[in-house]
Write an enzyme that holds these catalytic residues in place. Structure first.
Site, PDB file in Angstrom:
ATOM      1  CG  HIS A 176      73.937   6.425  22.539  1.00 55.46           C
ATOM      2  ND1 HIS A 176      74.177   6.951  21.335  1.00 55.46           N
ATOM      3  CD2 HIS A 176      73.607   7.363  23.212  1.00 55.46           C
ATOM      4  CE1 HIS A 176      74.048   8.285  21.354  1.00 55.46           C
ATOM      5  NE2 HIS A 176      73.449   8.560  22.560  1.00 55.46           N
ATOM      6  CE  LYS A 211      41.229 -10.347  41.253  1.00 51.56           C
ATOM      7  NZ  LYS A 211      41.692 -11.520  42.079  1.00 51.56           N
TER       8      LYS A 211
HETATM    9 MN    MN Z   1      72.935  10.599  23.148  1.00 53.32          MN
END
Ligand code: MN
Length: 256
Positions: free
Chosen positions: A48, A221
């Site tokens: 996660h 650039k």
């Molecule tokens: Mn965590």
């Protein structure tokens, strides 16, 4: 513990054994003028992304299973979790087996966040879980069918420069590591009149890349004119790099 945020880190501390985990117990320097954000990629029981925003002296934290998206149509579930210390922002490492959140952690994104509204009110009003992490509609939007940021950019950004000083404008270069306090001029600075002319820094053609890969990054650039904006006693003037006053040619830019 930071005395400005009594007890908000108690849950964080209670969940961890600091003689075993490499995570910090406390610490970090608050900066309400340029609040930090960090996203840590965390290979725990399930992968996660931990999304953290500096507010009121701690990092308010959410666990986002799918991570961020550049597509405003994606509503990413974000479970509110315990406040973390500010010093957690620089944590990368492996939380040993048997400990809370066991697994590898990298710094996947970091920087400064700017609230659109009163962040204290926004935080309190948003209390019910789950929160949703949704991309704002801006110039960086990309459809999920075309671009998945978590897949295209999987790695750590820990070695990239840290957030700019509190007084620096958005997009400004980060200060050197030895830079003093985030507010005010650097040490040893003297008051002096604004120079009549300034020379912008120009690119220099070289034959090979710098030897030390940690000490350089590249940027694209874009073609166009290099302009110097002069702000003196409330008057704005725009100069080309050869010193020609182009303020009258770019009235909208001067106004902005
Ligand atoms: Mn965590």
């Amino acid at each position: 513990m930071d005395e400005r945020s009594p007890d908000t880190l108690k849950t964080y501390r209670d969940k961890r054994k600091f003689d075993i985990t490499p995570e910090p117990a406390a610490g970090g320097v608050p900066n309400e003028q340029a609040r930090a954000f960090v996203i840590q990629k965390h290979w725990a029981t399930r992968l996660h992304y931990d999304f953290r925003l500096e507010l009121e002296g701690t990092m308010k934290s959410w666990a986002v299973p799918k991570g961020p998206s550049y597509d405003p149509a994606d509503k990413r579930m974000a479970m509110h979790v315990e406040d973390h210390p500010l010093s957690y922002n620089s944590f990368e490492g492996t939380i040993p087996p048997g400990n809370y959140g066991a697994g590898k952690v990298i710094i996947w994104d970091k920087g400064v966040w700017i609230p659109l509204e009163d962040p204290h009110k926004g935080y309190r009003d948003g209390k019910q879980d789950p929160w949703l992490l949704i991309k704002e509609k801006d110039d960086f939007v990309r459809p999920s069918t075309e671009f998945s940021v978590v897949d295209e950019m999987p790695d750590s950004v820990k070695k990239l420069p840290d957030r700019p000083a509190a007084t620096a404008p958005r997009g400004a270069r980060a200060p050197a590591p030895s830079a003093p306090a985030a507010n005010g001029p650097p040490q040893g600075a003297r008051k002096a009149p604004l120079p009549a002319h300034l020379q912008p820094q120009l690119a220099t053609l070289v034959d090979e890349l710098p030897k030390d890969p940690d000490n350089w990054i590249y940027e694209i650039k874009f073609d166009g004119y290099r302009m110097l904006a002069r702000a003196e006693r409330g008057k704005i003037a725009l100069f080309t790099r050869n010193g020609n006053d182009w303020t009258h040619k770019l009235p909208q830019l001067a106004e902005a």
